[in-house]
Design a protein around this motif. Structure first.
Motif, PDB file in Angstrom:
ATOM      1  N   SER A  47      -9.053  13.139  -0.146  1.00 31.76           N
ATOM      2  CA  SER A  47      -8.045  13.853   0.260  1.00 31.76           C
ATOM      3  C   SER A  47      -7.101  12.792  -0.379  1.00 31.76           C
ATOM      4  O   SER A  47      -7.368  12.374  -0.950  1.00 31.76           O
ATOM      5  CB  SER A  47      -8.074  13.586   1.124  1.00 31.76           C
ATOM      6  OG  SER A  47      -8.071  12.217   2.074  1.00 31.76           O
ATOM      7  N   PRO A  48      -5.889  14.139  -0.678  1.00 38.76           N
ATOM      8  CA  PRO A  48      -4.909  13.230  -1.631  1.00 38.76           C
ATOM      9  C   PRO A  48      -4.291  12.058  -0.711  1.00 38.76           C
ATOM     10  O   PRO A  48      -3.685  11.062  -1.320  1.00 38.76           O
ATOM     11  CB  PRO A  48      -3.688  14.546  -1.147  1.00 38.76           C
ATOM     12  CG  PRO A  48      -4.245  16.040  -1.065  1.00 38.76           C
ATOM     13  CD  PRO A  48      -5.635  15.515  -0.637  1.00 38.76           C
ATOM     14  N   ASN A  52      -3.831   8.526  -3.145  1.00 34.89           N
ATOM     15  CA  ASN A  52      -2.270   8.104  -3.374  1.00 34.89           C
ATOM     16  C   ASN A  52      -2.580   6.230  -2.620  1.00 34.89           C
ATOM     17  O   ASN A  52      -2.235   5.594  -3.848  1.00 34.89           O
ATOM     18  CB  ASN A  52      -1.299   8.313  -1.907  1.00 34.89           C
ATOM     19  CG  ASN A  52      -0.882   9.804  -2.612  1.00 34.89           C
ATOM     20  OD1 ASN A  52      -1.371  10.462  -4.133  1.00 34.89           O
ATOM     21  ND2 ASN A  52      -0.654  10.744  -1.842  1.00 34.89           N
ATOM     22  N   ILE A  53      -3.593   6.425  -2.093  1.00 32.32           N
ATOM     23  CA  ILE A  53      -4.239   4.911  -1.666  1.00 32.32           C
ATOM     24  C   ILE A  53      -5.267   3.917  -2.108  1.00 32.32           C
ATOM     25  O   ILE A  53      -4.303   2.564  -2.632  1.00 32.32           O
ATOM     26  CB  ILE A  53      -4.625   4.670   0.154  1.00 32.32           C
ATOM     27  CG1 ILE A  53      -3.245   5.012   0.842  1.00 32.32           C
ATOM     28  CG2 ILE A  53      -4.878   3.093   0.164  1.00 32.32           C
ATOM     29  CD1 ILE A  53      -4.355   5.656   2.303  1.00 32.32           C
ATOM     30  N   LEU A  54      -5.600   4.561  -2.900  1.00 28.14           N
ATOM     31  CA  LEU A  54      -6.454   4.053  -3.996  1.00 28.14           C
ATOM     32  C   LEU A  54      -5.838   3.835  -5.354  1.00 28.14           C
ATOM     33  O   LEU A  54      -6.487   2.816  -5.896  1.00 28.14           O
ATOM     34  CB  LEU A  54      -8.045   4.917  -4.312  1.00 28.14           C
ATOM     35  CG  LEU A  54      -8.596   5.231  -2.659  1.00 28.14           C
ATOM     36  CD1 LEU A  54      -9.439   6.126  -3.383  1.00 28.14           C
ATOM     37  CD2 LEU A  54      -9.651   3.951  -2.880  1.00 28.14           C
ATOM     38  N   SER A  55      -4.716   5.224  -4.906  1.00 23.76           N
ATOM     39  CA  SER A  55      -4.617   4.638  -6.959  1.00 23.76           C
ATOM     40  C   SER A  55      -3.546   3.833  -6.966  1.00 23.76           C
ATOM     41  O   SER A  55      -2.343   3.751  -7.584  1.00 23.76           O
ATOM     42  CB  SER A  55      -3.708   5.833  -7.246  1.00 23.76           C
ATOM     43  OG  SER A  55      -2.793   6.601  -6.761  1.00 23.76           O
TER      44      SER A  55
END
Length: 61
Positions: A47-48, A52-55
Motif C-alpha cells: 500500500s502507499p 512511504n514507511i519502507l522508503s
C-alpha cells in the motif's frame, strides 16, 4: 513491423517509449508471479502508506 507496414500500405505509427516500458514492466511482473506461484508463494502489492514507511530513511540508535 514489416508485416504491419505491408498490411496497412505503409502507415506505421510508433507507439512510443512509454508503451514499451509498460509492456516490459508487465512482463517482469508476470514472470515474477509465475516464479512465486511455482514456489507456493503469492505476490501482494504494498500500500502507499507502507511504501512511504519502507522508503523513508531512519536513524538507528
Amino acid at each position: 513491423m514489416f508485416y504491419q507496414m505491408w498490411a496497412t500500405a505503409g502507415q506505421y505509427t510508433d507507439p512510443g517509449m512509454d508503451y514499451y516500458e509498460q509492456k516490459c514492466q508487465e512482463l517482469i511482473l508476470k514472470n515474477l508471479r509465475n516464479k512465486a506461484h511455482a514456489l507456493g508463494l503469492e505476490i501482494v502489492p504494498i500500500s502507499p502508506e507502507q511504501q512511504n514507511i519502507l522508503s523513508s530513511p531512519t536513524l538507528a540508535t
